[in-house]
Design a protein around this motif. Structure first.
Motif, PDB file in Angstrom:
ATOM      1  N   ALA A 113      47.972  45.819  50.217  1.00  0.00           N
ATOM      2  CA  ALA A 113      46.534  45.633  49.998  1.00  0.00           C
ATOM      3  C   ALA A 113      46.277  45.154  48.572  1.00  0.00           C
ATOM      4  O   ALA A 113      45.459  44.252  48.349  1.00  0.00           O
ATOM      5  N   THR A 114      46.988  45.736  47.602  1.00  0.00           N
ATOM      6  CA  THR A 114      46.819  45.310  46.211  1.00  0.00           C
ATOM      7  C   THR A 114      47.210  43.837  46.061  1.00  0.00           C
ATOM      8  O   THR A 114      46.515  43.067  45.387  1.00  0.00           O
ATOM      9  N   ALA A 115      48.309  43.457  46.698  1.00  0.00           N
ATOM     10  CA  ALA A 115      48.760  42.064  46.607  1.00  0.00           C
ATOM     11  C   ALA A 115      47.730  41.122  47.234  1.00  0.00           C
ATOM     12  O   ALA A 115      47.414  40.065  46.674  1.00  0.00           O
ATOM     13  N   LEU A 116      47.174  41.513  48.387  1.00  0.00           N
ATOM     14  CA  LEU A 116      46.202  40.647  49.076  1.00  0.00           C
ATOM     15  C   LEU A 116      44.904  40.537  48.271  1.00  0.00           C
ATOM     16  O   LEU A 116      44.333  39.451  48.146  1.00  0.00           O
ATOM     17  N   ILE A 117      44.468  41.658  47.708  1.00  0.00           N
ATOM     18  CA  ILE A 117      43.250  41.628  46.892  1.00  0.00           C
ATOM     19  C   ILE A 117      43.479  40.754  45.659  1.00  0.00           C
ATOM     20  O   ILE A 117      42.624  39.959  45.269  1.00  0.00           O
ATOM     21  N   SER A 118      44.669  40.867  45.062  1.00  0.00           N
ATOM     22  CA  SER A 118      44.996  40.046  43.893  1.00  0.00           C
ATOM     23  C   SER A 118      44.985  38.568  44.259  1.00  0.00           C
ATOM     24  O   SER A 118      44.488  37.723  43.501  1.00  0.00           O
ATOM     25  N   LEU A 119      45.529  38.273  45.429  1.00  0.00           N
ATOM     26  CA  LEU A 119      45.561  36.895  45.915  1.00  0.00           C
ATOM     27  C   LEU A 119      44.140  36.355  46.086  1.00  0.00           C
ATOM     28  O   LEU A 119      43.829  35.221  45.703  1.00  0.00           O
ATOM     29  N   LEU A 120      43.288  37.184  46.647  1.00  0.00           N
ATOM     30  CA  LEU A 120      41.882  36.814  46.857  1.00  0.00           C
ATOM     31  C   LEU A 120      41.215  36.483  45.525  1.00  0.00           C
ATOM     32  O   LEU A 120      40.531  35.461  45.381  1.00  0.00           O
ATOM     33  N   VAL A 121      41.435  37.343  44.536  1.00  0.00           N
ATOM     34  CA  VAL A 121      40.838  37.150  43.211  1.00  0.00           C
ATOM     35  C   VAL A 121      41.346  35.841  42.607  1.00  0.00           C
ATOM     36  O   VAL A 121      40.565  35.024  42.098  1.00  0.00           O
ATOM     37  N   ALA A 122      42.663  35.637  42.678  1.00  0.00           N
ATOM     38  CA  ALA A 122      43.257  34.451  42.049  1.00  0.00           C
ATOM     39  C   ALA A 122      42.782  33.172  42.715  1.00  0.00           C
ATOM     40  O   ALA A 122      42.526  32.170  42.043  1.00  0.00           O
ATOM     41  N   SER A 123      42.641  33.201  44.056  1.00  0.00           N
ATOM     42  CA  SER A 123      42.207  31.967  44.706  1.00  0.00           C
ATOM     43  C   SER A 123      40.714  31.747  44.486  1.00  0.00           C
ATOM     44  O   SER A 123      40.239  30.621  44.506  1.00  0.00           O
ATOM     45  N   HIS A 124      39.980  32.821  44.236  1.00  0.00           N
ATOM     46  CA  HIS A 124      38.544  32.672  43.994  1.00  0.00           C
ATOM     47  C   HIS A 124      38.264  32.126  42.597  1.00  0.00           C
ATOM     48  O   HIS A 124      37.473  31.206  42.430  1.00  0.00           O
ATOM     49  N   PHE A 125      38.926  32.694  41.592  1.00  0.00           N
ATOM     50  CA  PHE A 125      38.623  32.314  40.210  1.00  0.00           C
ATOM     51  C   PHE A 125      39.552  31.234  39.665  1.00  0.00           C
ATOM     52  O   PHE A 125      39.262  30.638  38.633  1.00  0.00           O
ATOM     53  N   GLY A 126      40.686  31.016  40.331  1.00  0.00           N
ATOM     54  CA  GLY A 126      41.612  29.985  39.864  1.00  0.00           C
ATOM     55  C   GLY A 126      42.375  30.397  38.622  1.00  0.00           C
ATOM     56  O   GLY A 126      42.176  31.501  38.082  1.00  0.00           O
ATOM     57  N   TYR A 127      43.260  29.504  38.183  1.00  0.00           N
ATOM     58  CA  TYR A 127      44.088  29.808  37.027  1.00  0.00           C
ATOM     59  C   TYR A 127      43.221  29.924  35.787  1.00  0.00           C
ATOM     60  O   TYR A 127      42.484  28.996  35.455  1.00  0.00           O
ATOM     61  N   GLY A 128      43.289  31.056  35.080  1.00  0.00           N
ATOM     62  CA  GLY A 128      42.505  31.188  33.859  1.00  0.00           C
ATOM     63  C   GLY A 128      42.217  32.631  33.501  1.00  0.00           C
ATOM     64  O   GLY A 128      42.641  33.565  34.199  1.00  0.00           O
ATOM     65  N   LEU A 129      41.471  32.789  32.431  1.00  0.00           N
ATOM     66  CA  LEU A 129      41.185  34.115  31.870  1.00  0.00           C
ATOM     67  C   LEU A 129      40.419  34.995  32.852  1.00  0.00           C
ATOM     68  O   LEU A 129      40.677  36.194  32.965  1.00  0.00           O
TER      69      LEU A 129
END
Ligand SMILES: [Zn+2]
Length: 288
Positions: A113-129
């Motif tokens: 679940a942590t990995a999937l949530i992290s994936l969601l965040v990363a694909s939403h905000f993209g590479y960056g701060l």
């Protein structure tokens, strides 16, 4: 060089975030298990000091790193290869390699679940701060959710640093202005605080804890006061819905306290990612 690759290759970036999420999830399992025990120990030590009692016999070091994890049944020390997120669980078929007693499926579920949530965040905000910061916030929210479920407790050790972090981050205007972050923290705390006292005055019962005020203050500090009505509304709806379901279907006593933290955390996360869209949708509905 690797940073460039992360910036340019989305698949590589998301893959790295996923693996990082698995490892963090594994660490969160430790935090959720140990932090309440550490707090309990700390509290007992301080109480003995206040009462001027001699300190209890030393139980040895106990923190998030030491001692190494062991099987709760047979004390078997968990070796590195038995500690690989999700994979070890599947490889061991959910059993301790020594005593063959079952390992709770909760561990791999939290990791995944942590990995999937992290994936969601990363694909939403993209590479960056922003991704980096929101990942940090999300991981804290996951830990808070699980600890609140287990112990009806939202540790200050997580909520207070989150409030400060939100204010500091927004002093650079990353998610909102410093002004709205500051008033977000204040209003977040005071709104639930007033509900708490009104509820207590009306029913002589305690509906929620101080941890809930601090968590909402943290969400206000990260996203600004403007999001608070949406977060409160959403968490109350979900909380009430799940609460009613528990009473109806599991015969749960409706006087039992239901932790509010998980709903706040979930609503905060949803608003952080999709708040704008939800608000636009809502306004469109209201226009008719
Ligand atoms: Zn064992």
């Amino acid at each position: 060089m690797p940073l460039e690759l992360l910036a340019q290759n989305t698949t590589f970036f998301l893959g790295c975030v996923f693996i990082l999420g698995l490892m963090v999830g594994s660490f969160l399992n430790v935090v959720v298990w140990r932090l309440p025990i550490m707090m309990d120990r700390q509290c007992k030590t301080e109480c003995r000091e206040i009462l001027e009692l001699p300190p209890e016999a030393e139980d040895g070091t106990y923190n998030l790193i030491l001692p190494a994890s062991t099987c709760p049944h047979c004390e078997h020390k968990i070796r590195p290869w038995e500690n690989i997120p999700v994979i070890s669980y599947l490889f061991l078929r959910g059993r301790c390699s020594q005593c063959k007693k079952g390992i709770s499926p909760r561990y791999p579920i939290v990791e995944l679940a942590t990995a999937l949530i992290s994936l969601l965040v990363a694909s939403h905000f993209g590479y960056g701060l922003q991704t980096l910061l929101v990942l940090g916030l999300s991981w804290c929210l996951i830990a808070l959710t699980l600890i609140d479920f287990d112990h009806q407790l939202l540790p200050d050790d997580i909520t207070l640093p989150l409030i400060w972090a939100g204010l500091i981050i927004n002093s650079f205007g990353i998610f909102t202005s410093l002004e709205s972050a500051l008033w977000g923290a204040v209003a977040g705390y005071l709104s639930l605080w007033s509900v708490y006292w009104l509820f207590k005055w009306a029913t002589k019962k305690e509906g929620m804890g101080y941890g809930d005020f601090k968590l909402l203050a943290a969400l206000g500090a990260w996203m600004g006061w403007q999001v608070l009505p949406m977060v409160i509304l959403m968490s109350s709806f979900v909380g009430a819905f799940i609460g009613i379901m528990l009473v109806l279907f599991k015969g749960r006593d409706h006087n039992l306290p239901i932790p509010f933290g998980p709903y706040l955390a979930a609503a905060g996360f949803i608003v952080l990612l999709w708040g704008d869209k939800l608000a636009a949708q809502y306004l469109r509905l209201m226009a008719f």
